[in-house]
Design a protein around this motif. Structure first.
Motif, mmCIF file in Angstrom:
data_model
loop_
_atom_site.group_PDB
_atom_site.id
_atom_site.type_symbol
_atom_site.label_atom_id
_atom_site.label_comp_id
_atom_site.label_asym_id
_atom_site.label_seq_id
_atom_site.Cartn_x
_atom_site.Cartn_y
_atom_site.Cartn_z
ATOM 1 N N LEU A 64 -9.075 1.671 -1.160
ATOM 2 C CA LEU A 64 -8.687 0.475 -0.420
ATOM 3 C C LEU A 64 -9.963 -0.163 0.110
ATOM 4 O O LEU A 64 -10.682 0.438 0.907
ATOM 5 C CB LEU A 64 -7.759 0.825 0.742
ATOM 6 N N TYR B 268 -2.561 2.604 -3.681
ATOM 7 C CA TYR B 268 -3.822 2.098 -4.224
ATOM 8 C C TYR B 268 -4.987 2.924 -3.693
ATOM 9 O O TYR B 268 -4.978 3.350 -2.546
ATOM 10 C CB TYR B 268 -4.027 0.639 -3.801
ATOM 11 N N THR B 269 -5.976 3.093 -4.532
ATOM 12 C CA THR B 269 -7.187 3.769 -4.102
ATOM 13 C C THR B 269 -8.344 3.371 -5.019
ATOM 14 O O THR B 269 -8.145 3.302 -6.225
ATOM 15 C CB THR B 269 -7.016 5.304 -4.046
ATOM 16 N N ILE C 146 0.844 -1.201 0.000
ATOM 17 C CA ILE C 146 0.000 0.000 0.000
ATOM 18 C C ILE C 146 0.877 1.249 0.000
ATOM 19 O O ILE C 146 0.643 2.189 -0.764
ATOM 20 C CB ILE C 146 -0.972 -0.003 1.201
#
Length: 181
Positions: free
Chosen positions: A38, A35-36, A30
């Motif tokens: 989550l 990342y998005t 992460i």
């Protein structure tokens, strides 16, 4: 460009000698890739459900076993945690979320590669969301052979090109041996 990440069932009830390294690896992944969104799934073993009735297993039926592990709880937003019972795979609420957000590809990490990770990945595939499994951020509570078996089945069913590494394994295929301090 950010990509969504789905963290499958990384909760205290599934941490053992074969999976203890997974929360730290996911946190590193992460931090590296941003990342998005989550997204998280949480397995809740319902009372008198199939695990209790057929397998005589009553784990993960209450807190703290059903919580997100402490290493990842700061990343988890309550409205992006999707509860599920059993091998139901992709919860309807998560499928609805992915549809509303028009998510077409998602990275997946978590526990158990041969059970819940596998089932969710195949369910995503079936609804035309491309699952990408980060193999070094997955493990199985039954050990390395179960993890590898899950990867073999995933390779056949969703395609080997969808099995990738996040690059956070430090060279360990299995869980690193914990040494006494």
């Amino acid at each position: 460009m950010s990509e969504p990440l789905l963290v499958v069932d990384v909760q205290p009830g599934f941490i053992n000698e074969f999976t203890h390294h997974i929360p730290q690896r996911i946190a590193r992944a992460i931090a590296r890739s941003h990342y998005t969104p989550l997204l998280f799934t949480r397995f809740i073993n319902s009372e008198n459900g199939p695990y209790s009735r057929f397998l005589d297993w009553d784990g993960c039926n209450h807190e703290p076993d059903t919580n997100i592990v402490p290493e990842l709880e700061t990343f988890a937003e309550e409205d992006l945690i999707f509860s599920k019972s059993g091998l139901c795979g992709l919860p309807d609420s998560l499928a609805d979320y992915l549809s509303k957000q028009d998510i077409k590809r998602i990275f997946i990490v978590g526990i158990d590669t041969d059970m819940c990770v596998l089932k969710i990945a195949m369910d995503l595939f079936d609804i035309s969301v491309e699952p990408i499994i980060l193999t070094d951020c997955c493990a199985s509570t039954a050990g390395l052979q179960a993890h590898l078996a899950g990867l073999a089945v995933l390779s056949r069913n969703i395609g080997a090109m969808r099995l990738r590494e996040a690059g956070v394994s430090d060279g360990w295929l299995a869980a690193p041996v914990e040494t006494a301090k």
